[in-house]
Write a protein that holds these residues in place. Sequence first.
Motif, PDB file in Angstrom:
ATOM      1  N   GLU A   6       1.044  -1.306   0.101  1.00 16.15           N
ATOM      2  CA  GLU A   6      -0.048   0.039  -0.133  1.00 16.15           C
ATOM      3  C   GLU A   6       0.945   1.207   0.058  1.00 16.15           C
ATOM      4  O   GLU A   6       1.882   1.328   0.642  1.00 16.15           O
ATOM      5  CB  GLU A   6      -0.898  -0.048   1.191  1.00 16.15           C
ATOM      6  N   PHE A   7       0.602   2.069  -0.768  1.00 14.61           N
ATOM      7  CA  PHE A   7       1.161   3.650  -0.872  1.00 14.61           C
ATOM      8  C   PHE A   7       0.352   4.344   0.169  1.00 14.61           C
ATOM      9  O   PHE A   7      -0.728   4.330   0.567  1.00 14.61           O
ATOM     10  CB  PHE A   7       0.773   4.063  -2.069  1.00 14.61           C
ATOM     11  N   LEU A   8       1.334   4.976   1.014  1.00 14.34           N
ATOM     12  CA  LEU A   8       0.726   5.873   2.293  1.00 14.34           C
ATOM     13  C   LEU A   8       0.759   7.145   1.875  1.00 14.34           C
ATOM     14  O   LEU A   8       1.792   7.890   1.207  1.00 14.34           O
ATOM     15  CB  LEU A   8       1.614   5.688   3.583  1.00 14.34           C
ATOM     16  N   LYS A   9      -0.184   7.977   2.124  1.00 13.34           N
ATOM     17  CA  LYS A   9      -0.132   9.499   1.949  1.00 13.34           C
ATOM     18  C   LYS A   9      -0.845  10.468   3.042  1.00 13.34           C
ATOM     19  O   LYS A   9      -1.380   9.686   3.993  1.00 13.34           O
ATOM     20  CB  LYS A   9      -1.088   9.700   0.485  1.00 13.34           C
ATOM     21  N   ASP A  10      -0.608  11.688   2.751  1.00 17.80           N
ATOM     22  CA  ASP A  10      -1.047  12.486   3.926  1.00 17.80           C
ATOM     23  C   ASP A  10      -2.448  13.157   3.430  1.00 17.80           C
ATOM     24  O   ASP A  10      -3.022  12.698   2.306  1.00 17.80           O
ATOM     25  CB  ASP A  10      -0.279  13.569   4.258  1.00 17.80           C
ATOM     26  N   GLU A  11      -2.991  13.922   4.280  1.00 21.14           N
ATOM     27  CA  GLU A  11      -4.543  14.506   3.881  1.00 21.14           C
ATOM     28  C   GLU A  11      -4.506  15.344   2.695  1.00 21.14           C
ATOM     29  O   GLU A  11      -5.567  15.536   1.767  1.00 21.14           O
ATOM     30  CB  GLU A  11      -4.882  15.503   4.897  1.00 21.14           C
ATOM     31  N   ALA A  12      -3.239  15.807   2.171  1.00 19.02           N
ATOM     32  CA  ALA A  12      -3.115  16.672   0.990  1.00 19.02           C
ATOM     33  C   ALA A  12      -2.690  15.694  -0.309  1.00 19.02           C
ATOM     34  O   ALA A  12      -2.631  16.203  -1.508  1.00 19.02           O
ATOM     35  CB  ALA A  12      -2.151  17.642   0.907  1.00 19.02           C
ATOM     36  N   ASN A  13      -3.064  14.369  -0.069  1.00 19.06           N
ATOM     37  CA  ASN A  13      -2.655  13.164  -1.251  1.00 19.06           C
ATOM     38  C   ASN A  13      -1.197  13.224  -1.397  1.00 19.06           C
ATOM     39  O   ASN A  13      -1.053  12.785  -2.619  1.00 19.06           O
ATOM     40  CB  ASN A  13      -3.626  13.643  -2.402  1.00 19.06           C
ATOM     41  N   GLN A  14      -0.439  13.653  -0.802  1.00 25.58           N
ATOM     42  CA  GLN A  14       1.040  13.687  -1.183  1.00 25.58           C
ATOM     43  C   GLN A  14       1.528  12.458  -0.241  1.00 25.58           C
ATOM     44  O   GLN A  14       1.350  11.816   0.656  1.00 25.58           O
ATOM     45  CB  GLN A  14       1.944  14.927  -0.396  1.00 25.58           C
ATOM     46  N   LEU A  15       2.291  11.502  -1.208  1.00 26.07           N
ATOM     47  CA  LEU A  15       3.071  10.416  -0.923  1.00 26.07           C
ATOM     48  C   LEU A  15       3.989  10.675   0.371  1.00 26.07           C
ATOM     49  O   LEU A  15       4.673  11.655   0.331  1.00 26.07           O
ATOM     50  CB  LEU A  15       3.884   9.891  -1.934  1.00 26.07           C
ATOM     51  N   THR A  16       3.642   9.821   1.409  1.00 26.63           N
ATOM     52  CA  THR A  16       4.540   9.797   2.544  1.00 26.63           C
ATOM     53  C   THR A  16       5.564   8.412   2.753  1.00 26.63           C
ATOM     54  O   THR A  16       6.359   8.668   3.505  1.00 26.63           O
ATOM     55  CB  THR A  16       3.790  10.188   3.908  1.00 26.63           C
ATOM     56  N   GLY A  17       5.018   7.383   2.208  1.00 24.44           N
ATOM     57  CA  GLY A  17       5.803   6.083   2.344  1.00 24.44           C
ATOM     58  C   GLY A  17       5.075   4.803   1.569  1.00 24.44           C
ATOM     59  O   GLY A  17       4.000   5.120   0.863  1.00 24.44           O
ATOM     60  N   LEU A  18       5.763   3.848   2.003  1.00 21.48           N
ATOM     61  CA  LEU A  18       5.241   2.491   1.138  1.00 21.48           C
ATOM     62  C   LEU A  18       5.104   1.346   2.298  1.00 21.48           C
ATOM     63  O   LEU A  18       6.114   1.260   2.935  1.00 21.48           O
ATOM     64  CB  LEU A  18       6.023   2.078  -0.113  1.00 21.48           C
ATOM     65  N   LYS A  19       4.021   0.642   2.013  1.00 22.89           N
ATOM     66  CA  LYS A  19       4.076  -0.626   3.182  1.00 22.89           C
ATOM     67  C   LYS A  19       4.299  -1.748   2.218  1.00 22.89           C
ATOM     68  O   LYS A  19       3.795  -1.951   1.319  1.00 22.89           O
ATOM     69  CB  LYS A  19       2.534  -0.441   3.782  1.00 22.89           C
ATOM     70  N   THR A  20       5.413  -2.435   2.702  1.00 24.64           N
ATOM     71  CA  THR A  20       5.636  -3.813   1.921  1.00 24.64           C
ATOM     72  C   THR A  20       5.468  -5.081   2.785  1.00 24.64           C
ATOM     73  O   THR A  20       5.251  -4.987   4.105  1.00 24.64           O
ATOM     74  CB  THR A  20       7.295  -3.448   1.561  1.00 24.64           C
ATOM     75  N   ILE A  21       5.750  -6.248   2.321  1.00 23.65           N
ATOM     76  CA  ILE A  21       5.807  -7.276   2.844  1.00 23.65           C
ATOM     77  C   ILE A  21       6.765  -8.336   2.323  1.00 23.65           C
ATOM     78  O   ILE A  21       7.075  -8.183   0.995  1.00 23.65           O
ATOM     79  CB  ILE A  21       4.237  -8.075   2.983  1.00 23.65           C
ATOM     80  N   GLN A  22       7.340  -9.197   3.177  1.00 24.40           N
ATOM     81  CA  GLN A  22       8.373 -10.025   2.516  1.00 24.40           C
ATOM     82  C   GLN A  22       7.518 -11.309   1.903  1.00 24.40           C
ATOM     83  O   GLN A  22       6.394 -11.672   2.201  1.00 24.40           O
ATOM     84  CB  GLN A  22       9.118 -10.663   3.345  1.00 24.40           C
ATOM     85  N   VAL A  23       8.322 -11.857   0.707  1.00 30.76           N
ATOM     86  CA  VAL A  23       7.671 -12.941   0.122  1.00 30.76           C
ATOM     87  C   VAL A  23       8.797 -14.020  -0.072  1.00 30.76           C
ATOM     88  O   VAL A  23       9.733 -13.642   0.013  1.00 30.76           O
ATOM     89  CB  VAL A  23       7.355 -12.737  -1.380  1.00 30.76           C
TER      90      VAL A  23
END
Length: 489
Positions: free
Chosen positions: A369-386
């Motif tokens: 999942e891409f993470l963002k703030d209230e202004a729709n600005q990217l703040t980070g990325l959630k990942t998982i190991q496979v």
Amino acid sequence: MGKATGFIEYDRIQTPVRKPKERVRDWNEYSLPLPEKDLTIQAARCMDCGVPFCSIGMEIKNGVSGCPLHNLIPEWNDAVYRGEWKEALELLLKTNNFPEFTGRICPAPCEGSCTVAISEPAVGIKSIEKAIIDRGFAEGWIKPNPPKTRTGKKVAIIGSGPAGLACADQLNQAGHQVTVFEKSDRIGGLLMYGIPTMKLEKESVERRVELMRAEGIEFVTGMECGKDISADELKKTYDCLVLATGASKPREVSIPGREALGIHLAVPYLTQSIQDLLSGNAEQTLSAKGKNVLIIGGGDTGADCVATALRQGAESIVQLGRRGKPVSERAAGNPWPEYPLVFQMDYAHEEADAVYGHDPREYFVSPVEFLKDEANQLTGLKTIQVSRDESTGRYTEVPGTERIYRAEMVLIAAGFAGATDDIFTNFDVNQTDRHTIDAAKGFYRSSSERVFACGDARNGQSLVVTAIAEGRETAREVDFYLMGETFLP
């Protein structure tokens, strides 16, 4: 070929490169030429192996082994060893229209299939190839060579990447009048706008285009065929059309938050960077300066994004890949003469290691999942190991391994999904299940009368050297179609 015992007497000499911390300060090519004495030694390592697997150009397990152009590698290595550089150039140009490109950006499947490489480091084929063509230009041996006669036949090439340019060059030499159409503002396709200047300075592309123009080829830029001019209009003017539009449909990452600001596709990002450089815009339009950058995709395009973001002044760079880290030596299931699937430090990874103190690549990572703030600005990325099941090739998420990366810029370099949709509708050509133009290899004819296809548009994403080979083969088929016979190689 070369010196009979050279491969025993001499070690491989690596192509010299500029120091990583120095070269990240500019956008110039990172590799340096080998001195002539070292080139002679390298050429001497080419053994008289009987069957030169370096030239086989075969598909083995869906990978290229040996040179798809079937370059006369032992022959021009021998000429270099004897100091006959002009002879070496003539031999090289018999099979390769653009050695100045392949000598710089090809991953050298020829070296992976070199017979010496069974037990020792391969002959430095790529560095010798580059030296031959560079010397040819420096000595003034390469001059315009327009055909002596014209056939009266006209061919339109749609797309000016390596496949389109190779096809145009061959058809022009056969005497046909060739026009190359390019929707961008400069000729070269991905050679111009997809490959960073650190690997291929654009003067090399422009020099070759000017040479082809002097030989009688017409180039039209800013013209999107199928939109600005219809296929029917083109067919009225030209005897044949060749679709060499590439496989430019990007493979997306469809996860929540994709609409956040700060997420970009890799090729448009690289293109904008090169356009800024060529226009003299010191302040890059799409800049990574001061940002934490994540790159999704572990391939060459991702590495080019690493190198570009570094030069723009990124605060940090991480390149995420779904696959595992390659092994350090050939695995049992990857024998010679297949291309060796082993761990390598690309130029970009060497640079990142020098600047940040570590290799930027992380393996077995899948974005969630891409993470963002209230202004729709990217703040980070959630990942998982496979993890990967070696028997089925399937990837499975590992519970409890979620992680959040901070990021103000994400570059998606997940590869390509075939030709763009408009190609099929605008030119009325059938498509394969891989979303490429349906045109059988060896014939290159599409389902539409008088329309041929080659390169990545037909074959899917591949190597520049493969695209050149397809362009040459397609030119031969077009020439035969037009004339009833062909003398093209």
